[in-house]
Design a protein around this motif. Structure first.
Motif, PDB file in Angstrom:
ATOM      1  N   ILE A   1       0.915  -1.113  -0.271  1.00  0.00           N
ATOM      2  CA  ILE A   1      -0.048   0.000  -0.004  1.00  0.00           C
ATOM      3  C   ILE A   1       0.958   1.288  -0.140  1.00  0.00           C
ATOM      4  CG2 ILE A   1      -0.273   0.252   2.559  1.00  0.00           C
ATOM      5  CD1 ILE A   1      -3.166   0.801   2.230  1.00  0.00           C
ATOM      6  N   ASN A   2       0.382   2.438  -0.690  1.00  0.00           N
ATOM      7  CA  ASN A   2       1.103   3.668  -0.410  1.00  0.00           C
ATOM      8  C   ASN A   2       1.027   4.286   0.995  1.00  0.00           C
ATOM      9  OD1 ASN A   2       2.406   5.954  -0.844  1.00  0.00           O
ATOM     10  ND2 ASN A   2       1.682   6.307  -2.943  1.00  0.00           N
ATOM     11  N   MET A   3       1.723   4.012   1.828  1.00  0.00           N
ATOM     12  CA  MET A   3       1.798   4.508   3.154  1.00  0.00           C
ATOM     13  C   MET A   3       1.771   5.910   3.383  1.00  0.00           C
ATOM     14  SD  MET A   3       1.386   2.114   5.350  1.00  0.00           S
ATOM     15  CE  MET A   3       1.764   2.726   6.711  1.00  0.00           C
ATOM     16  N   SER A   4       2.249   6.939   2.229  1.00  0.00           N
ATOM     17  CA  SER A   4       2.182   8.147   2.111  1.00  0.00           C
ATOM     18  C   SER A   4       0.824   8.779   2.286  1.00  0.00           C
ATOM     19  CB  SER A   4       3.051   8.899   1.156  1.00  0.00           C
ATOM     20  OG  SER A   4       2.360   8.661  -0.019  1.00  0.00           O
ATOM     21  N   ASN A   5      -0.081   7.881   1.905  1.00  0.00           N
ATOM     22  CA  ASN A   5      -1.286   8.215   1.996  1.00  0.00           C
ATOM     23  C   ASN A   5      -2.066   7.847   3.173  1.00  0.00           C
ATOM     24  OD1 ASN A   5      -1.145   9.143  -0.880  1.00  0.00           O
ATOM     25  ND2 ASN A   5      -1.730   7.106  -1.550  1.00  0.00           N
TER      26      ASN A   5
ATOM     27  N   GLY B   1       0.236 -12.373  -0.575  1.00  0.00           N
ATOM     28  CA  GLY B   1       0.186 -11.078  -0.369  1.00  0.00           C
ATOM     29  C   GLY B   1      -1.226 -10.240  -0.601  1.00  0.00           C
ATOM     30  N   VAL B   2      -1.141  -9.123  -0.213  1.00  0.00           N
ATOM     31  CA  VAL B   2      -2.412  -8.195  -0.538  1.00  0.00           C
ATOM     32  C   VAL B   2      -1.607  -6.892  -1.137  1.00  0.00           C
ATOM     33  CG1 VAL B   2      -4.031  -9.149   1.033  1.00  0.00           C
ATOM     34  CG2 VAL B   2      -2.319  -7.312   1.883  1.00  0.00           C
ATOM     35  N   PHE B   3      -2.438  -6.347  -2.190  1.00  0.00           N
ATOM     36  CA  PHE B   3      -2.211  -5.232  -2.769  1.00  0.00           C
ATOM     37  C   PHE B   3      -3.428  -4.443  -2.492  1.00  0.00           C
ATOM     38  CE2 PHE B   3      -0.953  -2.039  -5.884  1.00  0.00           C
ATOM     39  CZ  PHE B   3      -2.245  -1.720  -6.503  1.00  0.00           C
ATOM     40  N   MET B   4      -3.281  -3.183  -1.900  1.00  0.00           N
ATOM     41  CA  MET B   4      -4.235  -2.250  -1.755  1.00  0.00           C
ATOM     42  C   MET B   4      -4.324  -0.708  -2.200  1.00  0.00           C
ATOM     43  SD  MET B   4      -4.700  -3.184   2.437  1.00  0.00           S
ATOM     44  CE  MET B   4      -2.847  -3.635   2.403  1.00  0.00           C
ATOM     45  N   TYR B   5      -5.111  -0.250  -2.760  1.00  0.00           N
ATOM     46  CA  TYR B   5      -5.498   1.140  -3.261  1.00  0.00           C
ATOM     47  C   TYR B   5      -6.598   1.504  -2.814  1.00  0.00           C
ATOM     48  CZ  TYR B   5      -2.876   5.524  -4.864  1.00  0.00           C
ATOM     49  OH  TYR B   5      -2.284   6.524  -4.740  1.00  0.00           O
ATOM     50  N   PRO B   6      -6.736   2.133  -1.477  1.00  0.00           N
ATOM     51  CA  PRO B   6      -8.176   2.240  -1.037  1.00  0.00           C
ATOM     52  C   PRO B   6      -8.604   3.664  -1.383  1.00  0.00           C
ATOM     53  CG  PRO B   6      -6.422   2.633   0.821  1.00  0.00           C
ATOM     54  CD  PRO B   6      -5.740   2.172  -0.532  1.00  0.00           C
ATOM     55  N   TRP B   7     -10.141   3.975  -0.985  1.00  0.00           N
ATOM     56  CA  TRP B   7     -10.466   5.129  -1.176  1.00  0.00           C
ATOM     57  C   TRP B   7      -9.944   5.926  -0.166  1.00  0.00           C
ATOM     58  CZ3 TRP B   7     -12.578   8.102   2.630  1.00  0.00           C
ATOM     59  CH2 TRP B   7     -13.401   9.340   2.363  1.00  0.00           C
ATOM     60  N   ASP B   8      -9.788   7.480  -0.761  1.00  0.00           N
ATOM     61  CA  ASP B   8      -9.102   8.346   0.120  1.00  0.00           C
ATOM     62  C   ASP B   8      -9.824   9.546   0.266  1.00  0.00           C
ATOM     63  OD1 ASP B   8      -6.120   8.738  -1.573  1.00  0.00           O
ATOM     64  OD2 ASP B   8      -7.538  10.248  -1.044  1.00  0.00           O
ATOM     65  N   LYS B   9      -9.864  10.272   1.269  1.00  0.00           N
ATOM     66  CA  LYS B   9     -10.689  11.622   1.405  1.00  0.00           C
ATOM     67  C   LYS B   9     -10.032  12.652   0.625  1.00  0.00           C
ATOM     68  CE  LYS B   9      -8.511  12.964   5.822  1.00  0.00           C
ATOM     69  NZ  LYS B   9      -8.557  13.195   7.166  1.00  0.00           N
ATOM     70  N   ARG B  10      -8.925  12.531  -0.218  1.00  0.00           N
ATOM     71  CA  ARG B  10      -8.558  13.746  -0.888  1.00  0.00           C
ATOM     72  C   ARG B  10      -9.589  14.105  -2.150  1.00  0.00           C
ATOM     73  NH1 ARG B  10      -2.709  11.424  -2.708  1.00  0.00           N
ATOM     74  NH2 ARG B  10      -4.042   9.482  -2.515  1.00  0.00           N
ATOM     75  N   GLU B  11     -10.319  12.854  -2.646  1.00  0.00           N
ATOM     76  CA  GLU B  11     -11.217  13.234  -3.642  1.00  0.00           C
ATOM     77  C   GLU B  11     -12.428  12.385  -3.163  1.00  0.00           C
ATOM     78  OE1 GLU B  11      -8.294  12.583  -6.914  1.00  0.00           O
ATOM     79  OE2 GLU B  11      -9.738  14.288  -7.704  1.00  0.00           O
ATOM     80  N   THR B  12     -13.169  12.909  -2.310  1.00  0.00           N
ATOM     81  CA  THR B  12     -14.343  11.974  -1.572  1.00  0.00           C
ATOM     82  C   THR B  12     -15.268  11.658  -2.843  1.00  0.00           C
ATOM     83  OG1 THR B  12     -15.561  14.200  -1.133  1.00  0.00           O
ATOM     84  CG2 THR B  12     -14.148  13.146   0.884  1.00  0.00           C
ATOM     85  N   GLY B  13     -15.478  12.231  -3.919  1.00  0.00           N
ATOM     86  CA  GLY B  13     -16.383  11.829  -4.890  1.00  0.00           C
ATOM     87  C   GLY B  13     -15.816  10.587  -5.588  1.00  0.00           C
TER      88      GLY B  13
END
Ligand code: P6P
Length: 335
Positions: free
Chosen positions: A198-202, A249-261
């Motif tokens: 996952i991109n931990m910077s987010n 393994g698991v790969f994640m790119y989750p929803w994030d609040k930078r662009e809530t739409g």
């Protein structure tokens, strides 16, 4: 190793002959892309253009080259009625009475090209609805379970085709002869894992439940998961998925609040769905954290989706961590 060529393997497994022809055509395009990538700086294909694509991303030279190669080569196959590309605003019509529609990301992870790190071409094949136009976006809006084939070619130390036509997942390595040769048959993902991507910077932008899930991983053996985890992040979905298919393994790119739409960063039609078919065919699970990705009904070609895919028991844990946020914005956008 008995050298079984891609075509021989597909025919031996009674794959639909016309589907084999489209896969062969895709491999012509991918071999050309592989040659251009191998030349790199020597062919003047590195660096960026002055263009921005429909995603709002600055196009790399190889994004444009790969997209043109895919379009030009797919046009030559009368079985292809049209195509939808990450790099094209709208679908492109090909052959009027073609049986199939193809969606693709011509060069995923292209931010890695200039640093010589693995990138890949992702593709998905759908049946064209009767009477549709190849440039009609509605014709493509089929959920992931309608895919008749999906795969990618990873341009890494070796070029490897990973393919499913609905009967398991197989790897084919590109030989110096130009043939794709079977190198891994009926790939299965381990149900458990100690590795996450996952991109931990987010982290500060994620939903609280995703923050909680990853925080528990980071606590390792002393935390609630009772085991130590390793982390990877390549910034190339094709390379991450290949690692997951190869060792779990698991790969994640989750929803994030930078662009809530927006449901997430990755695209449903030519990243989420093809990768989800491969993952499920290999015994894994591919979820938005709120629904199976392949059950999400597309509403537009470039629709985005949140992604959590890989080892079945670990993705089930991610879904469990999100059980009490079923009424969130992220859930509403991702089911
Ligand atoms: P970030 C590449 O641009 C991509 O679409 C995927 O291949 C990759 O997993 C992700 O985006 C990387 O995103 O935000 O870490 O650069």
């Amino acid at each position: 190793m008995n050298l079984l060529l891609l075509n021989q393997f597909l025919k031996h497994h009674d794959t639909d002959g016309e589907l084999i022809e489209v896969i062969d055509t895709l491999m012509i395009a991918c071999k050309e892309i592989a040659v251009q990538l191998r030349e790199g700086a020597l062919a003047g294909v590195l660096g960026t253009t002055d263009n921005t694509n429909v995603q709002g991303e600055t196009q790399k030279k190889m994004d444009v080259i790969s997209n043109d190669v895919m379009k030009n080569v797919l046009h030559t196959n009368p079985l292809v009625r049209g195509m939808a590309s990450e790099e094209e605003d709208d679908p492109v019509a090909a052959n009027e009475n073609g049986r199939f529609l193809v969606t693709f990301d011509p060069l995923d992870g292209s931010s890695n090209i200039d640093i010589n790190v693995s990138v890949g071409t992702i593709f998905s094949i759908l049946e064209a609805p009767e009477g549709c136009d190849g440039n009609d976006a509605d014709a493509y809006l089929q959920n992931g379970r309608k895919q008749v084939a999906a795969g990618y070619v990873l341009y890494g130390p070796s070029a490897v085709l990973v393919l499913s036509t609905g009967a398991g997942v197989n790897f084919f390595t590109l030989a110096h002869t130009g043939d794709f040769i079977l190198t891994n048959e009926n790939v299965q993902i381990p149900a458990q894992t100690r590795e996450f991507a996952i991109n931990m910077s987010n982290q500060r932008h994620w939903e609280p439940n995703m923050q909680r899930y990853v925080a528990d991983l980071l606590q390792g053996a002393d935390g609630p998961r009772k085991k130590n985890y390793n982390m990877r992040w390549i910034a190339s979905m094709v390379a991450e998925v290949h690692r997951v298919l190869t060792r779990g393994g698991v790969f994640m790119y989750p929803w994030d609040k930078r662009e809530t739409g927006k449901p997430g960063k990755l695209r449903l039609m030519y990243e989420g769905n093809p990768m989800s078919m491969l993952i499920e065919q290999a015994g894994g699970l591919s979820s938005t954290a709120y629904a199976d990705i392949m059950d999400v009904q597309p509403k537009e070609i470039h629709q985005r989706v949140a992604v959590a895919l890989g080892s079945r028991e670990e993705v089930e844990a991610i879904i469990e961590y999100h059980a009490d946020s079923q009424d969130s914005d992220a859930a509403a956008l991702n089911r």
